[in-house]
Design an enzyme around this catalytic site. Structure first.
Site, PDB file in Angstrom:
ATOM      1  N   GLY A 124       0.868  -1.091  -0.086  1.00  0.00           N
ATOM      2  CA  GLY A 124       0.245   0.049   0.067  1.00  0.00           C
ATOM      3  C   GLY A 124       0.944   1.200  -0.027  1.00  0.00           C
ATOM      4  CB  SER A 220       3.425  -3.951  -3.442  1.00  0.00           C
ATOM      5  OG  SER A 220       3.255  -2.549  -3.811  1.00  0.00           O
ATOM      6  CE1 TYR A 221       6.099   2.159   1.539  1.00  0.00           C
ATOM      7  CE2 TYR A 221       5.420   1.012   3.512  1.00  0.00           C
ATOM      8  CZ  TYR A 221       6.043   2.053   2.855  1.00  0.00           C
ATOM      9  OH  TYR A 221       6.834   2.915   3.931  1.00  0.00           O
ATOM     10  CG  ASP A 411       4.408  -4.390 -11.409  1.00  0.00           C
ATOM     11  OD1 ASP A 411       3.626  -3.560 -11.419  1.00  0.00           O
ATOM     12  OD2 ASP A 411       5.302  -4.413 -10.232  1.00  0.00           O
ATOM     13  CG  HIS A 464       2.428  -4.754  -8.529  1.00  0.00           C
ATOM     14  ND1 HIS A 464       3.456  -4.337  -8.253  1.00  0.00           N
ATOM     15  CD2 HIS A 464       1.846  -4.869  -6.983  1.00  0.00           C
ATOM     16  CE1 HIS A 464       3.768  -3.781  -7.070  1.00  0.00           C
ATOM     17  NE2 HIS A 464       2.365  -4.200  -6.235  1.00  0.00           N
TER      18      HIS A 464
END
Length: 494
Positions: A124, A220-221, A411, A464
């Site tokens: 996020g 991701s984060y 991605d 992703h």
């Protein structure tokens, strides 16, 4: 189109509310822009690793809570009884503030007592591991287009491990705090501390997993969440002179590891995949140094990339968009691209009252519906985030923690180029040369290279969220990670 108009479109694009899981990609882009606007030069010495001091975790009574958390059956399950045990509920991480994190846990399909425990964290910041990880990527069940029933995921990661999904921090998904100011006072450090406290308490609730090999995975984060939590565990194991949590390894997909290499890698990815013009790429090269300082000329050049690449799915540059929010017939010709509307099905399902009851969600504490990426915890009120996680990665390697990075190669949010630029900074010696790996007899699954202390793999044809787009290849890679060996190079292995 005048540059000023393009720039305005860029910032309007970032500010536009997004539906369902499109939030996670656009949130990360917006978060990156927010950090760029701070315009501070890189200082890897001062922004080295966090001060992972000894954390005295709150430990509460867990008596009877395991039995309360047991899920009899999820509404719409393909079978009335699942082939494995599953649990969901809350773990209090701050009794005074009333801060509680929601989890969903599924035991391994076969022989769970001899399988490791794996934690999954979405990114996020502020996005859900239940909706993204469990219900859309690698959990045992996916949601049908009607938003009410489930179907089996044949490539679920609980085929090979006991899987624990955590909605973190408080304010994400079903997680909450009775102290609303908590939502405006969170960031990387508190998220890592709360996740550690969660684990210590969860292991009291499920004590048979205390001696089990433990792995942390995410995407991701999660490139921040995973190494930060892992380093808290390493530090506290050292302070206690005991192995409170038997951490063996970490694996992160399409990770945000370094803000500047991510920006540079994204721009180069756009150019090498014919998404932006040569003149825009040259302008970015001319005006952008990618060293923590971004001039107006650089920002203007970067803004052109939004207009030039058009309305595409940044998660998967070749995937179609969801047209009407519920049309699963859009993708009958390609399994690997996934149903673009499936996030809508998940959101509908997780807001059904009978589903929330089955999951033991405390809806009386929530005054908002379940959504994938929180409206109250986001990059706009995030208090701390290091410019680079590479010193933290180095620390894990130095402490013997198995470290894998993997990248879906279509991605553009945290692209393969960005990870490769981060690997250049790490400067690790190569121990196993670049080669293809396989999960199917006739198809290359991706490519892998072994560094000293770290493995990097690509997943061919994945966006992703790697397990969403290439579930079989993702499971092969995950299984190899747990076994501590490179993914198969023999095309006849399966």
């Amino acid at each position: 189109m005048k540059l000023e108009i393009v720039t305005l479109l860029y910032f309007l694009y970032l500010a536009t509310p997004c539906l369902a899981f499109a939030n996670e990609a656009k949130r990360l882009v917006e978060f990156s822009r927010t950090r760029r606007s701070m315009n501070h030069p890189r200082d890897d010495a001062s922004e080295n690793i966090y001060n992972y001091t000894n954390l005295s975790a709150y430990v509460g009574s867990q008596d009877g809570l395991r039995e309360t958390d047991k899920i009899t059956a999820l509404p719409g399950q393909p079978n009335k009884e699942a082939e494995f045990d599953q649990y969901a509920g809350y773990v209090t991480v701050d009794a005074k503030a009333g801060r509680a994190l929601f989890y969903y846990f599924v035991e391994a399909l076969h022989d769970p007592s001899n399988k490791p425990l794996v934690l999954w964290l979405n990114g996020g910041p502020g996005c859900s591991s239940l909706g993204g990880g469990a219900m859309l990527e690698l959990g045992p069940f996916f949601v049908n287009p009607n938003g009410k029933t489930l179907y089996k995921n044949n490539y679920a990661w609980n085929n090979v491990a006991n899987m624990l999904f955590l909605e973190s921090p408080a304010g994400v998904g079903y997680s909450y705090s009775n102290t609303t100011s908590d939502y405006d006072n969170t960031g990387d450090q508190r998220t890592a501390g709360d996740a550690y406290t969660f684990l210590i308490n969860w292991l009291e609730r499920f004590p048979e997993y205390k001696s089990r090999d433990f792995f942390i995975t995410g995407e991701s984060y999660g490139g921040h969440y995973v190494p930060e939590l892992a380093n808290v565990i390493v530090t506290n194991n050292g302070f206690a002179n005991t192995t409170a949590i038997k951490l063996k390894g970490v694996a992160i997909g399409n990770a945000l590891l370094d803000w500047d290499t991510n920006d540079k890698g994204t721009v180069d990815y756009f150019w090498t995949h014919a998404l932006i013009s040569k003149s825009t790429h040259e302008a970015i090269q001319r005006y952008c140094s990618f060293n923590g300082t971004y001039s107006n000329d650089c920002e203007n050049a970067l803004s052109l990339t939004v207009y030039e690449r058009g309305d595409i799915d940044d998660y998967n540059i070749y995937a179609p968009q969801c047209v009407d929010g519920s049309n699963s017939s859009q993708l009958k010709d390609s399994v690997s691209l996934g149903d673009p509307c499936s996030p809508n099905y998940v959101e509908n399902y997780l807001n059904l009252p009978d589903v929330q009851r089955a999951l033991h969600a405390n809806t009386t504490r929530l005054n908002y519906p379940w959504i994938d990426c929180s409206d109250i915890v986001n990059g706009g009120n995030w208090k701390d985030a290091p410019a680079s996680m590479l010193p933290s990665i180095k620390r894990l390697i130095a402490n013997g923690v198995r470290t894998w990075l993997y990248s879906g190669d279509i991605d553009s949010v945290c692209p393969v180029t960005s990870t490769q630029y981060s690997l250049d900074i790490l400067g690790l010696p190569i121990e196993a040369s670049w080669r293809p790996w396989y999960s199917d007899i006739e198809e290359v699954g991706g490519y892998v290279v072994g560094y000293k202390g770290l493995v990097f793999a690509t997943v061919r044809g994945a966006g992703h969220m790697v397990p969403r787009y290439q579930p079989k290849r993702a499971l092969t890679l995950f299984s190899s990670f747990l076994q501590g060996k490179l993914p198969p190079e023999d095309v006849s292995i399966n």
